[in-house]
Motif scaffolding. Structure first.
Motif, short mmCIF file in Angstrom:
data_model
loop_
_atom_site.label_atom_id
_atom_site.label_comp_id
_atom_site.label_asym_id
_atom_site.label_seq_id
_atom_site.Cartn_x
_atom_site.Cartn_y
_atom_site.Cartn_z
N CYS A 133 0.82 -1.21 0.00
CA CYS A 133 0.00 0.00 0.00
C CYS A 133 0.86 1.27 0.00
O CYS A 133 0.54 2.25 -0.69
N GLU A 134 1.94 1.26 0.77
CA GLU A 134 2.81 2.43 0.82
C GLU A 134 3.58 2.61 -0.48
O GLU A 134 3.80 3.74 -0.93
N ALA A 135 3.96 1.51 -1.10
CA ALA A 135 4.64 1.60 -2.40
C ALA A 135 3.69 2.20 -3.44
O ALA A 135 4.08 3.04 -4.25
N ALA A 136 2.43 1.77 -3.40
CA ALA A 136 1.43 2.33 -4.32
C ALA A 136 1.26 3.82 -4.07
O ALA A 136 1.16 4.62 -5.01
N VAL B 177 0.08 -13.30 0.25
CA VAL B 177 -0.63 -12.19 0.87
C VAL B 177 -1.38 -11.43 -0.21
O VAL B 177 -0.78 -11.01 -1.21
N HIS B 178 -2.68 -11.24 -0.03
CA HIS B 178 -3.52 -10.50 -0.97
C HIS B 178 -3.87 -9.16 -0.34
O HIS B 178 -4.32 -9.11 0.81
N VAL B 179 -3.73 -8.08 -1.08
CA VAL B 179 -4.13 -6.77 -0.58
C VAL B 179 -4.53 -5.89 -1.75
O VAL B 179 -3.89 -5.92 -2.81
N GLU B 180 -5.59 -5.14 -1.58
CA GLU B 180 -6.02 -4.19 -2.62
C GLU B 180 -5.46 -2.82 -2.26
O GLU B 180 -5.67 -2.32 -1.16
N ALA B 181 -4.72 -2.25 -3.19
CA ALA B 181 -4.06 -0.96 -2.97
C ALA B 181 -4.46 0.02 -4.06
O ALA B 181 -4.84 -0.39 -5.16
N VAL B 182 -4.37 1.30 -3.75
CA VAL B 182 -4.74 2.34 -4.70
C VAL B 182 -3.49 2.83 -5.41
O VAL B 182 -2.64 3.52 -4.83
N ALA C 215 -3.13 -6.79 -5.40
CA ALA C 215 -1.75 -7.29 -5.44
C ALA C 215 -1.70 -8.63 -4.73
O ALA C 215 -2.26 -8.79 -3.64
N VAL C 216 -1.04 -9.59 -5.34
CA VAL C 216 -0.85 -10.90 -4.75
C VAL C 216 0.65 -11.10 -4.56
O VAL C 216 1.40 -11.22 -5.53
N VAL C 217 1.08 -11.11 -3.32
CA VAL C 217 2.50 -11.29 -3.00
C VAL C 217 2.72 -12.76 -2.70
O VAL C 217 2.36 -13.26 -1.62
N SER C 218 3.28 -13.48 -3.66
CA SER C 218 3.49 -14.91 -3.49
C SER C 218 4.84 -15.18 -2.84
O SER C 218 5.82 -14.47 -3.08
N ALA D 58 -1.68 -10.79 -9.77
CA ALA D 58 -3.05 -10.29 -9.74
C ALA D 58 -3.56 -9.91 -11.11
O ALA D 58 -4.73 -9.73 -11.31
N LEU D 59 -2.66 -9.79 -12.07
CA LEU D 59 -3.09 -9.30 -13.37
C LEU D 59 -3.17 -10.39 -14.43
O LEU D 59 -4.02 -10.36 -15.30
N LEU D 60 -2.28 -11.36 -14.36
CA LEU D 60 -2.22 -12.36 -15.40
C LEU D 60 -2.65 -13.71 -14.83
O LEU D 60 -1.93 -14.31 -14.05
N PRO D 61 -3.82 -14.21 -15.19
CA PRO D 61 -4.26 -15.49 -14.66
C PRO D 61 -3.36 -16.61 -15.14
O PRO D 61 -2.84 -16.58 -16.25
#
Length: 235
Positions: free
Chosen positions: A44-47, A80-85, A93-96, A111-114
């Motif tokens: 979130c802070e990076a975003a 870790v899954h988190v929605e960021a702006v 964002a999915v941090v694997s 999170a973008l490419l299935p």
């Protein structure tokens, strides 16, 4: 100070991450909630700093290692899954493998490419969406589409209780001034919308929930909302 549910969630996450930072600074190894909060907050802070999704994920994957957490935590916190702006809108964002290091590999932002084998759900509704904003807008797979960016112009009443018909974890991007047709499917499970833009914040199918959500959307200037919503009260 009046905060939306999303803003409250963000402050709660930040508080948990600050506690994790303080304990880590004292030489303590982090538990599962502390490690998860710190990783998610880093995204979130990076975003907020203007980073792109891939860069934010990379930062989150480098903030902690196995030696920073209690025994067994690295086996539990595997994603870790988190929605960021971000600058181009809210993104999931999915941090694997966040505690083991290594390169991002083919699944990087995740999170973008299935991945292979993922297919789009069959849409039950198709809508034309126009982005009237001067910046790109992205909407993630499980975002309540009715509550998507106010500058997206589409039939919002029709989109109530719906999400994008795309694989979980992916997103659709609408460029400035662009129009595109999207497919939607009903939100499943218990059909409870918490957070998002705060237009519903509860059971989607509760009596009067749809009419109240339309009233709130109209009051907040969302495009695609009818001028009058009296007819919705009986639905």
């Amino acid at each position: 100070m009046r905060l939306t549910p999303t803003e409250r969630d963000r402050l709660l996450l930040f508080g948990a991450a600050e506690l994790a930072r303080a304990r880590r600074a004292r030489g303590l190894r982090l538990n599962v909630p502390e490690a998860t909060a710190l990783i998610a907050d880093t995204v979130c802070e990076a975003a907020r700093d203007g980073a792109r999704l891939a860069e934010a994920v990379e930062r989150a994957r480098s903030v902690l290692g196995p030696d920073d957490v209690l025994p067994g935590v690295a086996d539990i916190v595997t994603e870790v899954h988190v929605e960021a702006v971000f600058d181009d809108g809210s993104r999931l964002a999915v941090v694997s493998d966040p505690l083991r290091g290594g390169g991002l590999g083919d699944r990087g932002p995740g999170a973008l490419l299935p991945g292979p084998g993922h297919t789009d759900p069959e849409p039950v509704l198709r809508l034309t969406v126009t982005n009237t904003a001067g910046v790109p807008v992205s909407v993630t797979s499980h975002f309540h589409f009715f509550e998507a960016n106010p500058r997206l112009d589409f039939d919002r009443p029709a989109a109530y209780g719906m999400r994008l018909a795309v694989p979980a974890g992916s997103s659709v991007r609408f460029g400035p001034g662009e129009s595109a047709e999207v497919g939607l499917v009903p939100i499943g499970g218990d059909r409870i919308a918490i957070g998002f833009a705060g237009l519903v914040d509860g059971p989607l199918d509760a009596p009067g929930a749809r009419a109240e959500a339309l009233r709130r959307a109209a009051a907040c200037g969302y495009l695609g909302v009818p001028d009058t919503t009296e007819q919705e009260a009986g639905r």
